[in-house]
Design an enzyme around this catalytic site. Structure first.
Site, PDB file in Angstrom:
ATOM      1  N   ARG A  21       3.546 -24.544  33.915  1.00  0.00           N
ATOM      2  CA  ARG A  21       4.459 -24.065  32.949  1.00  0.00           C
ATOM      3  C   ARG A  21       5.727 -23.819  33.284  1.00  0.00           C
ATOM      4  O   ARG A  21       5.746 -23.109  34.429  1.00  0.00           O
ATOM      5  CB  ARG A  21       3.537 -22.624  32.600  1.00  0.00           C
ATOM      6  CG  ARG A  21       4.300 -21.779  31.507  1.00  0.00           C
ATOM      7  CD  ARG A  21       3.848 -20.525  31.174  1.00  0.00           C
ATOM      8  NE  ARG A  21       3.717 -19.853  32.276  1.00  0.00           N
ATOM      9  CZ  ARG A  21       3.992 -18.332  32.231  1.00  0.00           C
ATOM     10  NH1 ARG A  21       4.238 -17.795  31.077  1.00  0.00           N
ATOM     11  NH2 ARG A  21       4.209 -17.532  33.414  1.00  0.00           N
TER      12      ARG A  21
ATOM     13  N   GLU B 154      15.520 -17.547  34.382  1.00  0.00           N
ATOM     14  CA  GLU B 154      14.400 -17.877  35.429  1.00  0.00           C
ATOM     15  C   GLU B 154      14.209 -19.245  36.104  1.00  0.00           C
ATOM     16  O   GLU B 154      14.660 -20.148  35.522  1.00  0.00           O
ATOM     17  CB  GLU B 154      13.071 -17.253  34.506  1.00  0.00           C
ATOM     18  CG  GLU B 154      13.223 -15.994  34.217  1.00  0.00           C
ATOM     19  CD  GLU B 154      11.927 -15.487  33.534  1.00  0.00           C
ATOM     20  OE1 GLU B 154      10.664 -15.557  34.297  1.00  0.00           O
ATOM     21  OE2 GLU B 154      11.778 -14.931  32.435  1.00  0.00           O
TER      22      GLU B 154
ATOM     23  N   HIS C 226       1.598 -16.582  40.119  1.00  0.00           N
ATOM     24  CA  HIS C 226       3.038 -16.073  40.037  1.00  0.00           C
ATOM     25  C   HIS C 226       3.555 -15.816  41.626  1.00  0.00           C
ATOM     26  O   HIS C 226       2.713 -15.246  42.370  1.00  0.00           O
ATOM     27  CB  HIS C 226       3.111 -14.806  39.398  1.00  0.00           C
ATOM     28  CG  HIS C 226       4.576 -14.459  39.093  1.00  0.00           C
ATOM     29  ND1 HIS C 226       5.330 -14.072  40.103  1.00  0.00           N
ATOM     30  CD2 HIS C 226       5.072 -14.361  37.858  1.00  0.00           C
ATOM     31  CE1 HIS C 226       6.448 -13.873  39.321  1.00  0.00           C
ATOM     32  NE2 HIS C 226       6.461 -14.348  38.137  1.00  0.00           N
TER      33      HIS C 226
ATOM     34  N   HIS D  57      -1.901 -16.070  37.776  1.00  0.00           N
ATOM     35  CA  HIS D  57      -1.082 -15.606  36.713  1.00  0.00           C
ATOM     36  C   HIS D  57      -1.162 -16.192  35.229  1.00  0.00           C
ATOM     37  O   HIS D  57      -1.251 -15.486  34.262  1.00  0.00           O
ATOM     38  CB  HIS D  57       0.386 -15.955  37.244  1.00  0.00           C
ATOM     39  CG  HIS D  57       1.432 -15.170  36.304  1.00  0.00           C
ATOM     40  ND1 HIS D  57       1.434 -13.709  35.888  1.00  0.00           N
ATOM     41  CD2 HIS D  57       2.748 -15.533  35.704  1.00  0.00           C
ATOM     42  CE1 HIS D  57       2.467 -13.359  35.233  1.00  0.00           C
ATOM     43  NE2 HIS D  57       3.301 -14.594  35.032  1.00  0.00           N
TER      44      HIS D  57
ATOM     45  N   ARG E  18       8.049 -22.156  39.986  1.00  0.00           N
ATOM     46  CA  ARG E  18       6.944 -21.369  40.507  1.00  0.00           C
ATOM     47  C   ARG E  18       6.126 -22.130  41.598  1.00  0.00           C
ATOM     48  O   ARG E  18       5.515 -21.349  42.601  1.00  0.00           O
ATOM     49  CB  ARG E  18       6.148 -20.692  39.458  1.00  0.00           C
ATOM     50  CG  ARG E  18       6.917 -19.691  38.587  1.00  0.00           C
ATOM     51  CD  ARG E  18       5.846 -19.010  37.595  1.00  0.00           C
ATOM     52  NE  ARG E  18       7.029 -17.958  37.118  1.00  0.00           N
ATOM     53  CZ  ARG E  18       6.574 -17.493  35.921  1.00  0.00           C
ATOM     54  NH1 ARG E  18       5.431 -17.793  35.484  1.00  0.00           N
ATOM     55  NH2 ARG E  18       7.380 -16.881  35.347  1.00  0.00           N
TER      56      ARG E  18
HETATM   57  C1  LIG Z   1       1.908  -9.757  33.993  1.00  0.00           C
HETATM   58  C2  LIG Z   1       2.423 -10.777  33.056  1.00  0.00           C
HETATM   59  C3  LIG Z   1       3.680 -11.131  32.897  1.00  0.00           C
HETATM   60  C4  LIG Z   1       4.051 -12.291  32.129  1.00  0.00           C
HETATM   61  N1  LIG Z   1       5.282 -12.534  31.691  1.00  0.00           N
HETATM   62  C5  LIG Z   1       5.640 -13.451  30.851  1.00  0.00           C
HETATM   63  C6  LIG Z   1       6.780 -13.583  30.406  1.00  0.00           C
HETATM   64  O1  LIG Z   1       7.774 -12.875  30.829  1.00  0.00           O
HETATM   65  N2  LIG Z   1       7.034 -14.605  29.391  1.00  0.00           N
HETATM   66  C7  LIG Z   1       6.089 -15.223  28.933  1.00  0.00           C
HETATM   67  O2  LIG Z   1       6.310 -16.459  28.048  1.00  0.00           O
HETATM   68  N3  LIG Z   1       4.834 -15.189  29.274  1.00  0.00           N
HETATM   69  C8  LIG Z   1       4.386 -14.186  30.258  1.00  0.00           C
HETATM   70  N4  LIG Z   1       2.894 -13.970  30.572  1.00  0.00           N
HETATM   71  C9  LIG Z   1       2.163 -14.707  29.861  1.00  0.00           C
HETATM   72  C10 LIG Z   1       1.962 -14.174  28.442  1.00  0.00           C
HETATM   73  O3  LIG Z   1       1.980 -12.989  28.493  1.00  0.00           O
HETATM   74  C11 LIG Z   1       0.622 -14.621  27.707  1.00  0.00           C
HETATM   75  O4  LIG Z   1       0.438 -16.005  28.042  1.00  0.00           O
HETATM   76  C12 LIG Z   1       0.444 -14.249  26.350  1.00  0.00           C
HETATM   77  O5  LIG Z   1       0.810 -12.941  26.180  1.00  0.00           O
HETATM   78  C13 LIG Z   1      -0.953 -14.577  26.004  1.00  0.00           C
HETATM   79  O6  LIG Z   1      -0.984 -14.223  24.626  1.00  0.00           O
HETATM   80  P1  LIG Z   1      -2.398 -14.611  23.971  1.00  0.00           P
HETATM   81  O7  LIG Z   1      -2.165 -13.732  22.440  1.00  0.00           O
HETATM   82  O8  LIG Z   1      -2.715 -15.882  23.997  1.00  0.00           O
HETATM   83  O9  LIG Z   1      -3.404 -13.644  24.728  1.00  0.00           O
HETATM   84  P2  LIG Z   1      -3.647 -12.112  24.921  1.00  0.00           P
HETATM   85  O10 LIG Z   1      -2.256 -11.416  24.782  1.00  0.00           O
HETATM   86  O11 LIG Z   1      -4.099 -11.944  26.394  1.00  0.00           O
HETATM   87  O12 LIG Z   1      -4.854 -11.389  23.866  1.00  0.00           O
HETATM   88  C14 LIG Z   1      -6.044 -11.669  24.288  1.00  0.00           C
HETATM   89  C15 LIG Z   1      -6.776 -11.109  23.262  1.00  0.00           C
HETATM   90  O13 LIG Z   1      -8.219 -11.524  23.138  1.00  0.00           O
HETATM   91  C16 LIG Z   1      -9.007 -10.653  23.145  1.00  0.00           C
HETATM   92  N5  LIG Z   1     -10.313 -11.204  23.488  1.00  0.00           N
HETATM   93  C17 LIG Z   1     -10.577 -12.019  24.591  1.00  0.00           C
HETATM   94  N6  LIG Z   1     -11.893 -12.298  24.649  1.00  0.00           N
HETATM   95  C18 LIG Z   1     -12.500 -11.686  23.814  1.00  0.00           C
HETATM   96  C19 LIG Z   1     -13.704 -11.543  23.095  1.00  0.00           C
HETATM   97  N7  LIG Z   1     -14.913 -12.268  23.990  1.00  0.00           N
HETATM   98  N8  LIG Z   1     -14.230 -10.800  22.142  1.00  0.00           N
HETATM   99  C20 LIG Z   1     -13.235 -10.387  21.686  1.00  0.00           C
HETATM  100  N9  LIG Z   1     -11.873 -10.325  21.929  1.00  0.00           N
HETATM  101  C21 LIG Z   1     -11.399 -10.925  23.012  1.00  0.00           C
HETATM  102  C22 LIG Z   1      -8.551  -9.669  23.886  1.00  0.00           C
HETATM  103  O14 LIG Z   1      -9.274  -8.444  23.662  1.00  0.00           O
HETATM  104  C23 LIG Z   1      -7.067  -9.752  23.526  1.00  0.00           C
HETATM  105  O15 LIG Z   1      -7.014  -8.876  22.437  1.00  0.00           O
HETATM  106  C24 LIG Z   1       2.898 -12.882  31.504  1.00  0.00           C
HETATM  107  C25 LIG Z   1       1.521 -12.722  31.492  1.00  0.00           C
HETATM  108  C26 LIG Z   1       1.119 -11.462  32.514  1.00  0.00           C
HETATM  109  C27 LIG Z   1      -0.195 -11.195  32.769  1.00  0.00           C
END
Ligand SMILES: Cc1cc2nc3c(=O)[nH]c(=O)nc-3n(C[C@H](O)[C@H](O)[C@H](O)COP(=O)(O)OP(=O)(O)OC[C@H]3O[C@@H](n4cnc5c(N)ncnc54)[C@H](O)[C@@H]3O)c2cc1C
Length: 533
Positions: free
Chosen positions: A388, A116, A244, A353, A292
């Site tokens: 990033r 990428e 993005h 994004h 990006r």
């Molecule tokens: C469309 C898209 C494509 C992407 N593609 C890539 C990729 O190819 N490669 C890559 O490395 N990254 C990618 N990313 C980024 C990556 O997906 C995210 O940065 C990563 O998954 C975040 O994970 P996390 O566990 O930190 O949070 P998340 O997976 O967002 O989980 C957040 C959690 O917190 C909970 N939460 C939030 N606030 C509260 C609250 N007040 N009370 C209770 N629960 C709460 C939510 O319910 C959820 O369960 C992409 C993101 C998107 C949106």
């Protein structure tokens, strides 16, 4: 009142992988995971492109991944953090493989590796174009077998509990602020519970919903960042919002469907309204695979010049069968709206994004508040700096959830529950009479952030944004004081705080660097600094 040794807020890659490790280490202790909607409704589930990692030292090297990350970060990465993530990454990827994640392999059984923007080697492991969904599936299946993990769905965490709730004055300069747990709204009973925890991990994800056009699902409202800020913890680098470059353009649809960069990695070409492949003008060497921020600004500029709401991604010359094999989800999505990628151009536009900054942590995921850890997108570990590198975020979440685990796993023995925390006091609040006050505030916020604090910023735009944010803040605080809390109210309140942090830190940065581009300061400053509030 609920008591737990380990409290995990968030059920994405960061929260679930931490919960699993802690629970496996302490089969006798309860680990409580809280999630505000459905358990799999996370940014994680939507990740498409994959996870970056050096898994083949013959064709790739740690040094190369480190350099690519540092270049993307534009002088603001913490080199020590970058080294940690790149070198520990492969082992952490192995963890999720051991938990059942299937990455695509070729006929020889070797991983198929993608490339990428900004990467100088093929190092992105993926599961077709639904990598995040596959990782989330494997994690949830493994968590389901772990008896001492309890998942509370549709529970909304409102605030962290600190000395403030014992009646002490807590300010930014208070030493040793401690986290004793959280207040949470159980959306089944509509009651606010008090949860006392010895260790709390924030894994609350991103904040894309602060913008009108975003790839992030509705849950991405920056709750963790806002809670830490209210609790007087440290937040850094919020001005670095990654847009993005290529979200599918569909008027009025939110969140926007992402067309992963991997499509450009496989040969997709950006074209403007006139049909010209314009990236060569902006980055002659890397063209469509430039980082990006460069691609997003180039698209923004082409759109503004032509007065259009999108540009195009051209995949017509690509092998259709290979495209379908690698990107079945994208192929189907385009087909569902009448676009045959072999015949038609795909309309694309930039969308908010990823949040590079967030809750400031050290190399073990510790925040500035005692007994509170943060990892995943809500954290600012020093990996991303001013921008990033693609597919580094899933990797960062895994490496830092592991580090949070290593640092916190033995600690509960020495931490007592803080029994004297009062129950939630609803005061004289009443049920909200008009949802329109909340929904309108959200719309206003998203509009002003997109119009004034988007890809290209100016001093005047930032000033305007701040004035309007002040008003929105005043209105939402009044509503919060007067009405019973609801997830919608809390989310808007949190997003306004996030908007304030983005604008404030953008105003402090008197330069253009990485994702922050201010036409009043088009050059990079010689002063290299992270901005912390
Ligand atoms: C469309 C898209 C494509 C992407 N593609 C890539 C990729 O190819 N490669 C890559 O490395 N990254 C990618 N990313 C980024 C990556 O997906 C995210 O940065 C990563 O998954 C975040 O994970 P996390 O566990 O930190 O949070 P998340 O997976 O967002 O989980 C957040 C959690 O917190 C909970 N939460 C939030 N606030 C509260 C609250 N007040 N009370 C209770 N629960 C709460 C939510 O319910 C959820 O369960 C992409 C993101 C998107 C949106």
């Amino acid at each position: 009142m609920i008591k737990t040794d380990f409290l995990v807020i968030g059920s994405g890659i960061a929260g679930l992988s931490y919960a699993l490790k802690v629970a496996q280490h302490h089969p006798d202790k309860k680990v409580l995971v809280i999630t505000k909607t459905r358990v799999d409704e996370t940014n994680t589930k939507y990740a498409q492109g994959g996870i970056a990692g050096v898994t083949d030292l013959e064709t790739d090297s740690y040094e190369s991944h480190i350099q690519d990350t540092l270049i993307a970060g534009d002088g603001l990465c913490n080199p020590h953090t970058v080294e940690i993530v790149v070198k520990e990454g492969p082992e952490r990827i192995q963890d999720i493989i051991d938990w059942g994640t299937q990455f695509d392999k070729d006929s020889e059984g070797d991983f198929k590796k993608g490339k990428e923007g900004g990467h100088s080697a093929f190092r992105i492991l993926h599961h077709k174009d639904v990598t995040g969904k596959e990782i989330e599936r494997a994690l949830l299946e493994t968590v389901g077998k772990q008896k001492n993990i309890e998942i509370a769905k549709h529970w909304f965490v409102i605030d962290l509990i600190t000395q403030h709730h014992l009646g002490y004055l807590v300010t930014k300069s208070t030493p040793d602020i401690e986290c004793y747990g959280v207040y949470v709204l159980d959306q089944h009973s509509n009651k606010i519970e008090k949860i006392l925890s010895r260790i709390t991990l924030l894994a609350t994800g991103g904040n894309g919903q602060a913008y009108r056009t975003t790839t992030n699902p509705k849950i991405a409202t920056g709750d963790g960042v806002a809670m830490v800020y209210r609790a007087k913890g440290r937040i850094e680098n919020m001005e670095f919002i990654q847009f993005h470059p290529t979200a599918l353009f569909e008027a009025g649809v939110s969140p926007s469907f992402l067309i992963t960069e991997a499509v450009r990695g496989d040969g997709g070409i950006l074209r403007n309204k006139a049909g010209d492949a314009f990236m060569v003008k902006y980055d002659g060497a890397r063209k469509d695979l430039a980082p990006r921020d460069i691609v997003a600004r180039a698209i923004d500029s082409e759109m503004k010049k032509a007065g259009t709401e999108h540009v195009y991604l051209d995949c017509r010359h690509m092998d259709k069968d290979k495209f379908i094999e690698h990107f079945p989800n994208i192929y189907e999505k385009c087909r569902s709206i009448g676009i045959d990628i072999a015949e038609h151009l795909i309309p694309v536009a930039p969308a908010a994004h990823y949040s590079c900054g967030g809750i400031k942590t050290d190399e073990w995921g510790r925040t500035s508040i005692k007994n509170l850890y943060a990892c995943g997108e809500c954290a600012s570990t020093g990996l991303h700096g001013a921008n990033r590198l693609a597919s580094n975020s899933l990797l960062e979440a895994l490496v830092f959830s592991h580090r949070c685990y290593l640092d916190s796993v033995q600690r509960p023995e020495g931490i007592a529950f803080q029994e004297s925390i009062p129950d939630w006091n609803p005061g004289g609040t009443t049920e909200p009479k008009e949802m329109i006050l909340i929904t309108q505030s959200l719309k206003e916020l998203q509009l002003l952030m997109s119009d004034y604090v988007g890809i290209v910023r100016t001093n005047v735009r930032l000033q305007r944004a701040m004035k309007r944010l002040d008003l929105l803040h005043e209105e939402i605080e009044a509503l919060y004081e007067a009405t019973a809390v609801s997830p919608q109210l809390c989310e808007v309140r949190n997003l306004i705080t996030v908007g304030y942090l983005i604008v404030k830190e953008a105003q402090f940065r008197k330069e253009s660097r990485g994702l922050h581009f201010n036409t009043d300061y088009p050059e990079k400053s010689s002063l290299v600094q992270n901005i912390i509030l």
